[in-house]
Design a protein around this motif. Structure first.
Motif, PDB file in Angstrom:
ATOM      1  N   ARG A 172     -20.065 -27.394 -13.074  1.00  0.00           N
ATOM      2  CA  ARG A 172     -19.207 -27.206 -11.907  1.00  0.00           C
ATOM      3  C   ARG A 172     -19.159 -25.718 -11.533  1.00  0.00           C
ATOM      4  N   ALA A 173     -19.121 -24.860 -12.565  1.00  0.00           N
ATOM      5  CA  ALA A 173     -19.060 -23.413 -12.305  1.00  0.00           C
ATOM      6  C   ALA A 173     -20.317 -22.953 -11.560  1.00  0.00           C
ATOM      7  N   GLN A 174     -21.479 -23.510 -11.957  1.00  0.00           N
ATOM      8  CA  GLN A 174     -22.734 -23.132 -11.289  1.00  0.00           C
ATOM      9  C   GLN A 174     -22.754 -23.657  -9.848  1.00  0.00           C
ATOM     10  N   THR A 175     -22.203 -24.870  -9.643  1.00  0.00           N
ATOM     11  CA  THR A 175     -22.152 -25.447  -8.299  1.00  0.00           C
ATOM     12  C   THR A 175     -21.315 -24.562  -7.381  1.00  0.00           C
ATOM     13  N   LEU A 176     -20.251 -23.986  -7.936  1.00  0.00           N
ATOM     14  CA  LEU A 176     -19.372 -23.140  -7.126  1.00  0.00           C
ATOM     15  C   LEU A 176     -20.046 -21.828  -6.722  1.00  0.00           C
ATOM     16  N   VAL A 177     -21.175 -21.510  -7.372  1.00  0.00           N
ATOM     17  CA  VAL A 177     -21.945 -20.333  -6.958  1.00  0.00           C
ATOM     18  C   VAL A 177     -22.765 -20.703  -5.714  1.00  0.00           C
ATOM     19  N   VAL A 178     -23.212 -21.957  -5.663  1.00  0.00           N
ATOM     20  CA  VAL A 178     -24.062 -22.410  -4.554  1.00  0.00           C
ATOM     21  C   VAL A 178     -23.227 -22.722  -3.313  1.00  0.00           C
ATOM     22  N   TYR A 179     -22.116 -23.439  -3.499  1.00  0.00           N
ATOM     23  CA  TYR A 179     -21.277 -23.848  -2.368  1.00  0.00           C
ATOM     24  C   TYR A 179     -19.853 -23.304  -2.531  1.00  0.00           C
ATOM     25  N   PRO A 180     -19.155 -23.058  -1.415  1.00  0.00           N
ATOM     26  CA  PRO A 180     -17.758 -22.622  -1.545  1.00  0.00           C
ATOM     27  C   PRO A 180     -16.895 -23.716  -2.178  1.00  0.00           C
ATOM     28  N   GLU A 181     -15.879 -23.272  -2.889  1.00  0.00           N
ATOM     29  CA  GLU A 181     -15.062 -24.200  -3.668  1.00  0.00           C
ATOM     30  C   GLU A 181     -14.424 -25.291  -2.798  1.00  0.00           C
ATOM     31  N   TRP A 182     -13.950 -24.904  -1.584  1.00  0.00           N
ATOM     32  CA  TRP A 182     -13.270 -25.896  -0.737  1.00  0.00           C
ATOM     33  C   TRP A 182     -14.195 -27.054  -0.375  1.00  0.00           C
ATOM     34  N   LEU A 183     -15.507 -26.731  -0.195  1.00  0.00           N
ATOM     35  CA  LEU A 183     -16.452 -27.789   0.162  1.00  0.00           C
ATOM     36  C   LEU A 183     -16.694 -28.716  -1.041  1.00  0.00           C
ATOM     37  N   VAL A 184     -16.841 -28.093  -2.217  1.00  0.00           N
ATOM     38  CA  VAL A 184     -17.077 -28.894  -3.433  1.00  0.00           C
ATOM     39  C   VAL A 184     -15.881 -29.816  -3.680  1.00  0.00           C
ATOM     40  N   ILE A 185     -14.670 -29.297  -3.478  1.00  0.00           N
ATOM     41  CA  ILE A 185     -13.464 -30.121  -3.679  1.00  0.00           C
ATOM     42  C   ILE A 185     -13.447 -31.280  -2.676  1.00  0.00           C
ATOM     43  N   LEU A 186     -13.782 -30.977  -1.410  1.00  0.00           N
ATOM     44  CA  LEU A 186     -13.806 -32.032  -0.387  1.00  0.00           C
ATOM     45  C   LEU A 186     -14.798 -33.137  -0.761  1.00  0.00           C
ATOM     46  N   VAL A 187     -15.967 -32.707  -1.251  1.00  0.00           N
ATOM     47  CA  VAL A 187     -17.000 -33.686  -1.639  1.00  0.00           C
ATOM     48  C   VAL A 187     -16.493 -34.529  -2.812  1.00  0.00           C
ATOM     49  N   GLU A 188     -15.876 -33.867  -3.779  1.00  0.00           N
ATOM     50  CA  GLU A 188     -15.459 -34.577  -4.994  1.00  0.00           C
ATOM     51  C   GLU A 188     -14.292 -35.544  -4.759  1.00  0.00           C
ATOM     52  N   ILE A 189     -13.415 -35.216  -3.795  1.00  0.00           N
ATOM     53  CA  ILE A 189     -12.263 -36.118  -3.586  1.00  0.00           C
ATOM     54  C   ILE A 189     -12.569 -37.224  -2.567  1.00  0.00           C
ATOM     55  N   ASN A 190     -13.721 -37.124  -1.920  1.00  0.00           N
ATOM     56  CA  ASN A 190     -14.080 -38.117  -0.907  1.00  0.00           C
ATOM     57  C   ASN A 190     -14.645 -39.375  -1.589  1.00  0.00           C
ATOM     58  N   PRO A 191     -14.005 -40.525  -1.470  1.00  0.00           N
ATOM     59  CA  PRO A 191     -14.527 -41.722  -2.153  1.00  0.00           C
ATOM     60  C   PRO A 191     -15.901 -42.152  -1.649  1.00  0.00           C
ATOM     61  N   ILE A 192     -16.227 -41.788  -0.388  1.00  0.00           N
ATOM     62  CA  ILE A 192     -17.541 -42.181   0.166  1.00  0.00           C
ATOM     63  C   ILE A 192     -18.671 -41.467  -0.589  1.00  0.00           C
ATOM     64  N   THR A 193     -18.379 -40.285  -1.168  1.00  0.00           N
ATOM     65  CA  THR A 193     -19.368 -39.566  -1.986  1.00  0.00           C
ATOM     66  C   THR A 193     -19.917 -40.505  -3.067  1.00  0.00           C
TER      67      THR A 193
END
Lengths: 285, 267
Positions: free
Chosen positions: B203-224
């Motif tokens: 997750r820490a490496q992912t946050l280097v690639v994408y901003p945290e708010w986007l990663v959180i949005l992706v993770e909380i979206n059930p459609i993901t």
């Protein structure tokens, strides 16, 4: 006593066949579109009339460097090019024979349309390339003068790693656990010589190298070492996204296999059925 | 009992007939695979192409076309499922709903018939995308197709229920169109549908690639997780635990249907 009211349920009218016509047209339209080519890779090769293939300088029996018998994959690629109506241009890359790390090969799209000569179908290579289905397989093999299932404690083994990216650490652990005394040899010829001279009781090398150096006709017994030590299939590697070219080559390869040409070429280079993969039977899975 | 099931069947059949006559919905179902797979997919495919062997390791071991293909199935289902609920507004507007409501059919079964009808239509629209599998070079076995259709149905059931929840709060057709677009597109774009999250990264490496708010949005979206389950079934690629997708889709179907039952009491 209260009477049960008569049922008012009446079967609703079903959908008439004509009602499905728009839906059927939509499906037919989309199915028709699925035959469109998704990229230009094959069209480019067709337009130039030349297919460029990157291969190692030498990787027997796939690429031998001998013009009289250039190797199984060189001949297979030649057949494919002939069938497709392309002129074949092989770009030999010496680095492919020296290093198993593809970064060191410096192969680019400008040099070749696809890569042959022992592309291992591993997750790593698939993260760089699109690959055909495996047409042969390799793994660790043991060569001995008499039949034996596994190395026996106290035996002297000659070991030649070859070019493959097979798991050498797992093999080392296996041979140590079996109590085998291992000697490293620099090339396949030295391994062949050492076993023939009796310097070693058994030879350990990867399957392709074993098949090109030792033949059952000469009395050698070739035995696969356990699958847990690693094995992989070999195929051709295409640039990611070159789907039309890959599909066309796969179709021609299927025709060559059906006509027995692949088996005939394999026999010329001592490749037996246990090395070749039958695409219909998926025996290399 | 048979009469009640007959009632559910009649409502289901009516929904299916309505969808077959709805040319707009059908055109939408065809245009999405056309635009998203054929146009966007081919347009971006060359930019996800290999140029130097060993130099660029692809996060997704597939072409871009193959990567977005399962997501477009989910997109078609999203649109069709939620838009199927427009029938509720239609029925309310023209008095048909009142007639159904005064029938001996329990409300829950009326809703079940409508949800099943909407889900059936959505599955058919999902299959429209499946038809272009040859184009994107995804070879499917009959088992995989059956598994994908099963997933599509459970997902459609949940999303159609969600559509009915939305429709319950919307009075007019225009409002529903705006509302459904405002729900569908954000849900789709934040479902890792058009860009991948590298499963090999922490997750820490992912946050280097994408901003945290986007990663959180992706993770909380059930459609993901629905898109991920569909990818796992169709191209064998999962960004998350494969079981998580099935659990989220199943949970969504049950939870959203219960919510729709609750909301339908107020109709």
């Amino acid at each position: 006593m209260r009477e049960t009211p008569p049922s008012v349920w009446k079967r609703p009218a079903l959908i008439s066949l004509a009602g499905f016509i728009p839906l059927a047209l939509a499906f037919t339209f989309l199915f028709g579109l699925s035959f469109l080519p998704p990229d230009t890779s094959r069209r480019e090769v067709d337009a130039r009339g030349i297919v460029r293939v990157c291969m190692p300088t030498e990787y027997p029996p796939l690429v031998t460097g001998n013009p009289a018998a250039p190797g199984f994959e060189v001949e297979l690629v030649t057949q494919i090019a002939e069938r497709a109506g392309w002129r074949l241009s092989i770009a030999h890359n010496a680095a492919m024979g020296r290093d198993i790390n593809p970064r060191s090969w410096r192969i680019t799209r400008a040099q070749c349309n696809f890569i042959a000569g022992g592309v291992a179908l591993t997750n790593t290579s698939r993260s760089f390339l699109d690959t055909t289905g495996g047409h042969m397989q390799t793994g660790w093999m043991m060569v001995s003068a008499a039949p034996q299932d596994a190395p026996i404690a106290g035996q002297r083994a000659g070991y030649y790693a070859g070019l493959s990216g097979l798991d050498r650490i797992a093999l080392g652990q296996y041979l140590r656990a079996a109590g085998v005394e291992v000697s490293f040899v620099p090339n396949a010829a030295a391994l062949q010589r050492g076993l023939a001279n009796g310097d070693y009781d058994i030879a350990i090398t990867e399957a392709l190298s074993a098949h090109s150096s030792f033949s059952a006709d000469d009395g050698w017994v070739l035995t696969w070492l356990p699958e847990e030590l690693g094995s992989f299939q070999l195929g051709f590697g295409f640039w990611r996204g070159d789907t039309t070219l890959r599909k066309h080559v796969e179709d021609i390869m299927a025709d060559l296999e059906d006509e027995g040409i692949t088996a005939r070429l394999a026999a010329q280079y001592g490749l037996t059925d246990e090395i070749l993969c039958d695409s219909d039977e998926e025996d290399c899975e | 009992m048979l009469g009640l099931l007959g009632g559910v069947y009649a409502i289901w059949l009516r929904e299916v007939k309505r969808s077959l006559r709805d040319r707009g919905q059908l055109i939408g179902g065809v245009s999405r695979p056309l635009l998203w797979v054929l146009i966007l997919g081919i347009g971006l495919n060359p930019y996800f192409r290999g140029e130097v062997y060993g130099e660029v390791r692809f996060v997704v071991p597939y072409t871009y076309l193959q990567f977005i293909f399962p997501a477009v199935i989910v997109l078609n289902i999203l649109y069709t499922s939620i838009q199927s609920a427009v029938s509720l507004i239609w029925d309310r507007e023209f008095g048909f709903l009142r007639e159904v409501m005064v029938s001996p059919m329990p409300r829950n079964l009326v809703l079940l018939g409508k949800v099943l009808g909407g889900a059936t239509t959505a599955v058919v629209h999902g299959c429209m995308v499946l038809v272009v599998a040859r184009f994107v070079d995804v070879s499917l076995t009959w088992t995989e197709i059956a598994q994908a259709i099963g997933l599509m149905f459970v997902l459609s059931f949940g999303l159609t229920s969600f559509g009915f929840v939305i429709a319950n709060y919307v009075r007019g057709f225009e409002g529903f169109g705006v509302f459904s677009n405002a729900v569908i597109l954000p849900l789709y774009f934040t479902a890792s549908s058009v860009f991948p999250l590298d499963p090999a990264l922490t997750r820490a490496q992912t946050l280097v690639v994408y901003p945290e708010w986007l990663v959180i949005l992706v993770e909380i979206n059930p459609i993901t997780y629905a898109v991920d389950a569909m990818r796992g079934t169709l191209i064998g690629f999962n960004q998350f635990d494969p079981m998580l997708g099935y659990q989220v889709i199943g949970g969504m179907a049950i939870g959203l249907f219960l919510l729709a039952v609750w909301e339908f009491r107020k109709v």
